[in-house]
Write an enzyme that holds these catalytic residues in place. Structure first.
Site, PDB file in Angstrom:
ATOM      1  N   ASN D 142     143.187  26.161  77.426  1.00  0.00           N
ATOM      2  CA  ASN D 142     141.990  25.547  76.848  1.00  0.00           C
ATOM      3  C   ASN D 142     140.722  26.291  77.234  1.00  0.00           C
ATOM      4  OD1 ASN D 142     142.616  23.343  75.194  1.00  0.00           O
ATOM      5  ND2 ASN D 142     143.289  22.170  76.995  1.00  0.00           N
ATOM      6  N   CYS D 163     147.714  23.256  70.031  1.00  0.00           N
ATOM      7  CA  CYS D 163     147.200  22.025  70.604  1.00  0.00           C
ATOM      8  C   CYS D 163     148.017  20.906  70.019  1.00  0.00           C
ATOM      9  CB  CYS D 163     145.731  21.840  70.240  1.00  0.00           C
ATOM     10  SG  CYS D 163     145.046  20.330  70.960  1.00  0.00           S
ATOM     11  N   ASP D 164     148.414  19.971  70.841  1.00  0.00           N
ATOM     12  CA  ASP D 164     149.235  18.892  70.281  1.00  0.00           C
ATOM     13  C   ASP D 164     148.392  17.778  69.684  1.00  0.00           C
ATOM     14  OD1 ASP D 164     148.308  18.087  72.707  1.00  0.00           O
ATOM     15  OD2 ASP D 164     150.175  17.193  73.395  1.00  0.00           O
ATOM     16  N   HIS D 193     140.064  20.588  68.830  1.00  0.00           N
ATOM     17  CA  HIS D 193     139.347  19.431  69.391  1.00  0.00           C
ATOM     18  C   HIS D 193     138.081  19.094  68.594  1.00  0.00           C
ATOM     19  CE1 HIS D 193     141.242  19.585  73.705  1.00  0.00           C
ATOM     20  NE2 HIS D 193     142.130  19.595  72.738  1.00  0.00           N
ATOM     21  N   TYR D 238     138.803  13.950  70.180  1.00  0.00           N
ATOM     22  CA  TYR D 238     137.696  14.529  70.950  1.00  0.00           C
ATOM     23  C   TYR D 238     136.339  14.341  70.265  1.00  0.00           C
ATOM     24  CZ  TYR D 238     140.807  16.374  74.441  1.00  0.00           C
ATOM     25  OH  TYR D 238     141.710  16.477  75.465  1.00  0.00           O
TER      26      TYR D 238
HETATM   27  N1  LIG Z   1     146.576  23.127  74.193  1.00  0.00           N
HETATM   28  C1  LIG Z   1     147.016  21.969  74.687  1.00  0.00           C
HETATM   29  O1  LIG Z   1     147.467  21.111  73.949  1.00  0.00           O
HETATM   30  C2  LIG Z   1     146.954  21.756  76.180  1.00  0.00           C
HETATM   31  C3  LIG Z   1     147.392  20.559  76.780  1.00  0.00           C
HETATM   32  C4  LIG Z   1     147.332  20.484  78.174  1.00  0.00           C
HETATM   33  C5  LIG Z   1     146.868  21.521  78.953  1.00  0.00           C
HETATM   34  N2  LIG Z   1     146.410  22.625  78.333  1.00  0.00           N
HETATM   35  C6  LIG Z   1     145.879  23.765  79.072  1.00  0.00           C
HETATM   36  O2  LIG Z   1     146.901  24.474  79.717  1.00  0.00           O
HETATM   37  C7  LIG Z   1     146.354  25.140  80.867  1.00  0.00           C
HETATM   38  C8  LIG Z   1     147.128  24.822  82.097  1.00  0.00           C
HETATM   39  O3  LIG Z   1     146.853  23.508  82.501  1.00  0.00           O
HETATM   40  P1  LIG Z   1     147.814  22.632  83.420  1.00  0.00           P
HETATM   41  O4  LIG Z   1     147.054  21.512  83.972  1.00  0.00           O
HETATM   42  O5  LIG Z   1     149.030  22.327  82.618  1.00  0.00           O
HETATM   43  O6  LIG Z   1     148.291  23.680  84.498  1.00  0.00           O
HETATM   44  P2  LIG Z   1     147.952  23.940  86.051  1.00  0.00           P
HETATM   45  O7  LIG Z   1     146.546  23.865  86.287  1.00  0.00           O
HETATM   46  O8  LIG Z   1     148.876  23.144  86.870  1.00  0.00           O
HETATM   47  O9  LIG Z   1     148.524  25.397  86.135  1.00  0.00           O
HETATM   48  C9  LIG Z   1     147.835  26.519  85.729  1.00  0.00           C
HETATM   49  C10 LIG Z   1     148.511  27.683  86.397  1.00  0.00           C
HETATM   50  O10 LIG Z   1     147.834  28.853  86.021  1.00  0.00           O
HETATM   51  C11 LIG Z   1     147.871  29.717  87.126  1.00  0.00           C
HETATM   52  N3  LIG Z   1     146.889  30.744  87.004  1.00  0.00           N
HETATM   53  C12 LIG Z   1     145.576  30.700  87.268  1.00  0.00           C
HETATM   54  N4  LIG Z   1     145.014  31.894  87.012  1.00  0.00           N
HETATM   55  C13 LIG Z   1     145.992  32.687  86.553  1.00  0.00           C
HETATM   56  C14 LIG Z   1     146.047  34.055  86.155  1.00  0.00           C
HETATM   57  N5  LIG Z   1     144.966  34.818  86.126  1.00  0.00           N
HETATM   58  N6  LIG Z   1     147.228  34.560  85.745  1.00  0.00           N
HETATM   59  C15 LIG Z   1     148.335  33.785  85.765  1.00  0.00           C
HETATM   60  N7  LIG Z   1     148.359  32.501  86.164  1.00  0.00           N
HETATM   61  C16 LIG Z   1     147.184  31.967  86.555  1.00  0.00           C
HETATM   62  C17 LIG Z   1     147.675  28.844  88.302  1.00  0.00           C
HETATM   63  O11 LIG Z   1     148.103  29.455  89.503  1.00  0.00           O
HETATM   64  C18 LIG Z   1     148.491  27.644  87.910  1.00  0.00           C
HETATM   65  O12 LIG Z   1     149.795  27.749  88.429  1.00  0.00           O
HETATM   66  C19 LIG Z   1     144.912  24.729  80.902  1.00  0.00           C
HETATM   67  O13 LIG Z   1     144.153  25.697  80.236  1.00  0.00           O
HETATM   68  C20 LIG Z   1     144.902  23.448  80.134  1.00  0.00           C
HETATM   69  O14 LIG Z   1     143.653  23.149  79.598  1.00  0.00           O
HETATM   70  C21 LIG Z   1     146.476  22.756  76.988  1.00  0.00           C
END
Ligand SMILES: NC(=O)c1ccc[n+]([C@@H]2O[C@H](COP(=O)([O-])OP(=O)(O)OC[C@H]3O[C@@H](n4cnc5c(N)ncnc54)[C@H](O)[C@@H]3O)[C@@H](O)[C@H]2O)c1
Ligand SMILES: NC(=O)c1ccc[n+]([C@@H]2O[C@H](COP(=O)([O-])OP(=O)(O)OC[C@H]3O[C@@H](n4cnc5c(N)ncnc54)[C@H](O)[C@@H]3O)[C@@H](O)[C@H]2O)c1
Ligand SMILES: NC(=O)c1ccc[n+]([C@@H]2O[C@H](COP(=O)([O-])OP(=O)(O)OC[C@H]3O[C@@H](n4cnc5c(N)ncnc54)[C@H](O)[C@@H]3O)[C@@H](O)[C@H]2O)c1
Ligand SMILES: NC(=O)c1ccc[n+]([C@@H]2O[C@H](COP(=O)([O-])OP(=O)(O)OC[C@H]3O[C@@H](n4cnc5c(N)ncnc54)[C@H](O)[C@@H]3O)[C@@H](O)[C@H]2O)c1
Lengths: 456, 456, 456, 456
Positions: D142, D163-164, D193, D238
């Protein structure tokens, strides 16, 4: 479901009937009504239809009354020929006198056909809006895209322009490449009888290059394959009249008969033979006569334009040739299938990409929103969902814009009954060399055509 | 102020010199540099110039060194002919072999001229960007709009394409209407040698109708006035090759000499006579010889294309005719004046609407932002302020788009050294009937031209 | 020439009269008709006018009859205030209750003013189309651009929206830079009360950077000059309400009186004093009273919004202050001059670039063709010739599009009498934080306004 | 097939693994590689994965080496959180100090997240272009649309933003209407969003009206249903932050913890519990711990923003609550499914319409060609075929354009390392009231964030 065929006395009606009938269940088909203005044709077609469909499970009606026909219709197919085949002969012959392509749909021929067909179509449209506003209109009448635009501009949304050309092109490429057509995606775009395939994808792999290197796959276009490799596209077969213009005109002129004249000869023989059965009470089969007719017609398709077919007593000759090849199963092909497929998809759980003529609405950015374009449309029971077309190649862009300008001016000429618009439509058409040719052709049409709108 | 004339050995240089010199004060003119690749031509032109300008108040330089010439330049006028008049003759003759218009700027002739001129111009542009990035470039080299676009696409902003055509058209209309040109406003739009006037306003009153009803005002277009009343526009004279295509081709073919050949004969005589003075130390006047040359050239303008002038020993004949009319004051007309006017407006407190070739940037919505278009531009000391053009008539729209597509592909062909793009440029040109003609013309150009870029 | 002032009983009428009268010759001025709905106001204004113009060389009429007023009019100036100053007070106060800017033209205030003004204007337009279809309509009624678009969308072409803001901005920059305004070119673009200068050119040299580095030149915008250097543009003063939104709202709320209330107080005093003369037969000068009024009004302009002026017994205080400064010559400034200049240019041999509200027609590509925009227009006796605007900076683009969406929906709300459209207009306005605020403001307006159209 | 999960140490990885594994056959799945920068997280996630997938039929790798990970990859899923959850907390808290929404993806929060994420993504992109140029990139990071645009603008074509949200919205409507989701067609359009459903069709019948009259179907939007009936659209959840802005800000401020802080608490507990197993060699189930974590996270989703959840010792509380509801099957939902579906469709004979973030290319005409938009895309083994979107309602148009301007400027700010662009991005964002707020927020971010690009 009730289907209406306007121009139901036409020579392709039995094909359509056969196609629909074979799929009567999927379509929940209950009734097909043939509407025409010529009772004798209806009678003759009825003879063939009756032999084709023995059962009584669906109702076949024949009528001259449009209002009656349209009531409770679900789909209304238009396949009329205003002025019959005689007027097509005029359409095609006049331009040739001025060294210009004379062809049913392309160039001045298509213009003249549109000029006398649009007013008739608009009248029918009014009636449909009154009687069956929710019916889908499937327009097969040529020039199919131009006529469709005349209808959609008048505010009816449920109009689809049909042409089997792009689909046939796909099939031929698939055949030549020895690939399953269903596995291919084609980026086809343009106007009716004026489009190109710009990308072919097979299971995610772009195989455009391979197709372009396969001369067999390009054969139907009749355009120099080296050139197609230079433009990196595969054109609709009607682009022949643009790319090979001089040669096409020469062939048409060298030929002793125009396509229209050949068909007239074949039609005359068809209806004569059918009449004979009626009169003589002979036990010949109307259907067999019809099959002979069809093969003769198919065998001579685009021969004139490309090979300068020299012929006389043509109907007999073509007719003879057929008994031998017995191409009776050719009956099902053609645009009937396209119509069938649209009806099926709108009524089932399947979904397909089809190549259809629909309102542009921004799908091709370099054309106007209200233009009708021929593009891939995702069709399912929830309607038509046109794909967006990106990156029109420069080669096609200017040509598309020029030809669409011609189409817009043609429609304007009919709506305003304007000589000036008609003349301008012709002058900007890429196949017409200049003002003198444009004016001569227009004036000759006005002089010779019975059904041309009166222009001021 | 320092002005550079690239192609300064050209036959129009003395005209330009005279024009600039007469306005030396307004321009704060200090120096004019003639840059060429042909020393003999520079020497000859110098003889004429020296007779023309006796005073020493401005410096006249003659050089073959571009870098030297460009240093500290304020305005750089381009008026070159790559391959000289011999290559123009090739440009014009080859298409005629295929029944296609052979003309310096319009159709394949303009294409070929662009193909060999753009590379030279782009090289000069690089040098200017290095040496004098703030200089204004005034391009007079034909095809003026296309060449200008090749330059502006390369990122230089201070490029203006000049042509006296639209301005002459204005003057002629004002004359015919017996109105003061300054009181008229013209809605002119299009591309160089491909534009139309769509509205004429006089003191707030729309007089377009009146102009269209005045055959005299339409005479210079050489197009049927009834037709112009139908399109409600007055076209640039080069539209003749589109509207009267067949006749123009016929006249060009019937004529024993092309325009290029006539000019070649006149040029040869001009330079021979000048050489004689030099050699014989005769006391003939170079200026008088030049005036004779000019009248002969003017008198024969567009004669070939419209009347099929049959001629031989042409230079002598035309030369003779002039002494009688003594049209020496014609010297000041022509495109020199347009260049002068631009320079004046950019350096004074006056402001005028001029018809110039500038980057579109949305002024004509149906063309691309980076296209060069010919439109009214408000010019004052603060630069160019193009007017917005609204409501392009359908008649012009598709044609403009098609011809601009041809122009874009021509530039692409040069930049990518692409045969495929060159071929596509020609095919989509409205004056070329088909692939066969396009390819033959292209191949013949490649075979016959020395300066054509090598295509792959 | 006959000029009509609709809203002729308004407090600025004597200014306009004075301006027009000083130029009566250039304008061939014969007659000025004041049209209003309030006879007492007309009577009062007449007293001032009569002192202002002693001669009998032009006819001054005062009428309540619109048809009579419009007959044979050449220019019709609109400067009305539907609902008088009381309704402006409502316009401005309601939004403040919800923490939203309350301003005559910007934000919800402008919306409410448009809602009750457009219907009146459209009625007048109908009458003009009938009685004097060739008259030019100069609209000064606020919100000027929005009202103008409501008129042009109704098909009348000769409508120009006027505002002195952009011109004043130019003058201020020229002053601050100590340059002659006539030597500067400004690339100004946007909507009324919502535009930016993106380039300033002086004698061909781009001096935008210099202007941006001159805090004095930026002072009138009241926006942080560092920020302006970051966006590289100089905004219209009304952008203050966007860039300094929170502070502006705070000042408006802190102030004990709104701008409308101040003007109401001043107006009341003005008309009281005038009435006194009438009644008492005193020999006070109506003109002197009017001058005092004007200075008081000018002195308090934009004080509330920017400095949170706390005031009571305001009319007296402001009035007092004036006698000392004696700013009687301020009378000629303001929007009367803009109207004058348009009339002059349309009737003389001069031509100028003016900043006007005209139909877009593609001048700003990222807005719709039928939108009204505020841009440089080349005006001469042949009419309006809008310049093309290239390269709208991203910073302005999205904002312009959002605010124009608001304007379109406001017009739609009036035309369709639609609550839903009105609500949507407010919600998408950048100054309104959310649905709750939008709905509250709309509902309060509906409840409190007498002239609001009935919405469904 | 080889799949790479970048950010594979993230808390959602086991969900994705489970989803992929359940479909290993259709996907011909051979290998999944978890790439991260945090070895401890990888170790912890590995424990859960290993319990989840007992078989050895697919290879699971864990690595810190990006090049190694990308080699021979077919699909690369990005789901990283640059700066971890701590930086999200900063993202969300700072705007609240200025009365502005503090949210992970919407408003300044999304801006800050993009600022520090885009540089990381672009570096990965470079590597992929070198090592595995044919791999599909599925971006879940995101703000998903904005990040995707930063990638596609850099020239890689095979990038899809996932995005779901829109899919969940569809499901909820179908549920509420008690209709089979597969039988519905949704005209959804917008940005990630920031989109709307403008038409719902069921078996060819337009049921938009019915949906709008069903409050249950509108419930998830949390926006006043009467208003939705006025705009005739159903917004993405959103949009809440726009339509109910003030209330959302209030709830966020009233809440003792931000969403980020809650997740931080939950994450800490999760990793502590997992560490304990490791250390204590306890025989607790990592998977059960993970399930508890998930339910706790789901149960608290959007609670803060809408209900002002007041909480402390939150992790324990939420954790406790879960054992009771035992929502273990919730594990499969979420965005893993969207990624799975894309992979499946690109590798099978099925085809579906999906709502994806793809390059616009004219699909939405009022946005730029290179913008990324969220629209229905027909996906099959031959790739992505975006539908054309016609007739964007005015209500949405200006908002879309303004928010996309913000997105473009954000990308520009990163690419040019420009403070001015960053500031302009924030100012034109509809949720930021003015310059002061914008600048304060930006400056605070710069001061507090470790990974913010250095701006000049
Ligand atoms: N598009 C969607 O529908 C949707 C839904 C939920 C979450 N997300 C997104 O997914 C992402 C992850 O969120 P989360 O809460 O699931 O995960 P999280 O925060 O638990 O994990 C993210 C991971 O990324 C790693 N990381 C950080 N910098 C990095 C780099 N430079 N290279 C490789 N790895 C790196 C971290 O060490 C961590 O393990 C966020 O951007 C979040 O907004 C998207
Ligand atoms: N789109 C395609 O792919 C495609 C392919 C082939 C033919 N066509 C078109 O289909 C149309 C029919 O051609 P055909 O050769 O198959 O048929 P045809 O010429 O045998 O029959 C046309 C019928 O239309 C009837 N007709 C004429 N005017 C009518 C009117 N005002 N109302 C009702 N009926 C009227 C005639 O009486 C005739 O029976 C033509 O327009 C042709 O160009 C389209
Ligand atoms: N825009 C207009 O209104 C307009 C009107 C007339 C002529 N023209 C154009 O002006 C150009 C000159 O035509 P003309 O007949 O007046 O001149 P010309 O043919 O007599 O002279 C052209 C000169 O260019 C020189 N030249 C050739 N290649 C050169 C190079 N690489 N660098 C520098 N100089 C070079 C030649 O040596 C010659 O002296 C042509 O392009 C012609 O089409 C434009
Ligand atoms: N465009 C600009 O630069 C600019 C500058 C200042 C004021 N304005 C605008 O000019 C207008 C007048 O403002 P003001 O304060 O100068 O004037 P004002 O309020 O003193 O006068 C307005 C007059 O309009 C009359 N009026 C009201 N309804 C009318 C109707 N239906 N028909 C005819 N007359 C009617 C009133 O009786 C009054 O005499 C306002 O819209 C104001 O916003 C524009």
């Amino acid at each position: 479901m009730k289907v209406v065929i306007v121009g139901g006395g036409g020579v392709r009606t039995p094909q359509i009937i056969k196609t629909l009938y074979s799929n009567k269940k999927e379509l929940s088909l209950e009734e097909i009504t043939m509407l025409d203005i010529d009772q004798e044709r209806l009678d003759n077609i009825k003879m063939i239809n009756n032999e084709l469909i023995s059962g009584k499970d669906i109702k076949l009606n024949y009528t001259l009354d449009a209002e009656e026909a349209f009531i409770e219709a679900d789909f209304i197919l238009f396949t009329i020929r205003v002025g019959q085949i005689d007027d097509r002969i005029i359409d095609e012959n006049i331009p040739l006198n001025y060294g210009v392509v004379g062809q049913e749909t392309t160039g001045p021929g298509g213009f003249a056909m549109a000029m006398r067909t649009i007013p008739v179509m608009l009248e029918y449209l009014d009636l449909i809006m009154k009687v069956s506003p929710d019916a889908w209109i499937l327009n097969l009448t040529n020039p199919s895209g131009l006529i469709t635009q005349a209808l959609t501009e008048s505010g009816h949304e449920k109009v689809i322009g049909l042409c089997d050309g792009p689909t046939v092109l796909k099939e031929e490429i698939a055949d030549a490449m020895d690939l399953n057509e269903d596995e291919l995606f084609y980026e086809y775009f343009g106007l009716n009888h004026f489009g190109w395939i710009k990308r072919v994808v097979h299971n995610g792999i772009d195989i455009t290059e391979n197709v372009l290197n396969n001369n067999q796959a390009l054969a139907e276009t009749r355009v120099d394959p080296d050139f197609l490799r230079q433009i990196k596209m595969i054109p609709n077969e009607y682009l022949l009249f643009y790319y090979n213009n001089t040669e096409a005109v020469k062939n048409l002129k060298d030929s002793k008969m125009s396509r229209g004249e050949i068909i007239k000869a074949l039609n005359t023989k068809l209806f004569n033979e059918l009449r004979k059965i009626n009169n003589d009470d002979s036990n010949k089969s109307p259907l067999q006569i019809y099959k002979n007719y069809n093969s003769a017609r198919n065998d001579s398709y685009l021969q004139v334009e490309t090979m300068g077919l020299q012929t006389d007593n043509i109907a007999e000759k073509l007719w003879g040739g057929i008994n031998s090849t017995g191409s009776s199963d050719k009956m099902q092909t053609g645009y009937g299938n396209i119509a069938l497929q649209v009806m099926q998809l709108l009524n089932s759980d399947q979904a397909e990409l089809m190549l259809l003529n629909v309102v542009n609405n921004g799908a091709i950015n370099c054309l106007d929103d209200q233009d009708v374009v021929e593009i891939p449309v995702y069709v399912d029971k929830n309607g038509l969902h046109p794909l967006n077309i990106a990156d029109i190649p420069e080669h096609a862009r200017g040509m598309l814009q020029a030809v669409k300008s011609y189409e817009r001016l043609t429609i304007k000429a009919v709506k305003d009954k304007s000589y000036a618009s008609a003349l301008q439509a012709l002058i900007i058409h890429p196949l017409i060399p200049d003002l003198k040719a444009a004016r001569s052709i227009l004036d000759d049409y006005i002089e010779n055509h019975r059904y041309f709108p009166e222009l001021k």
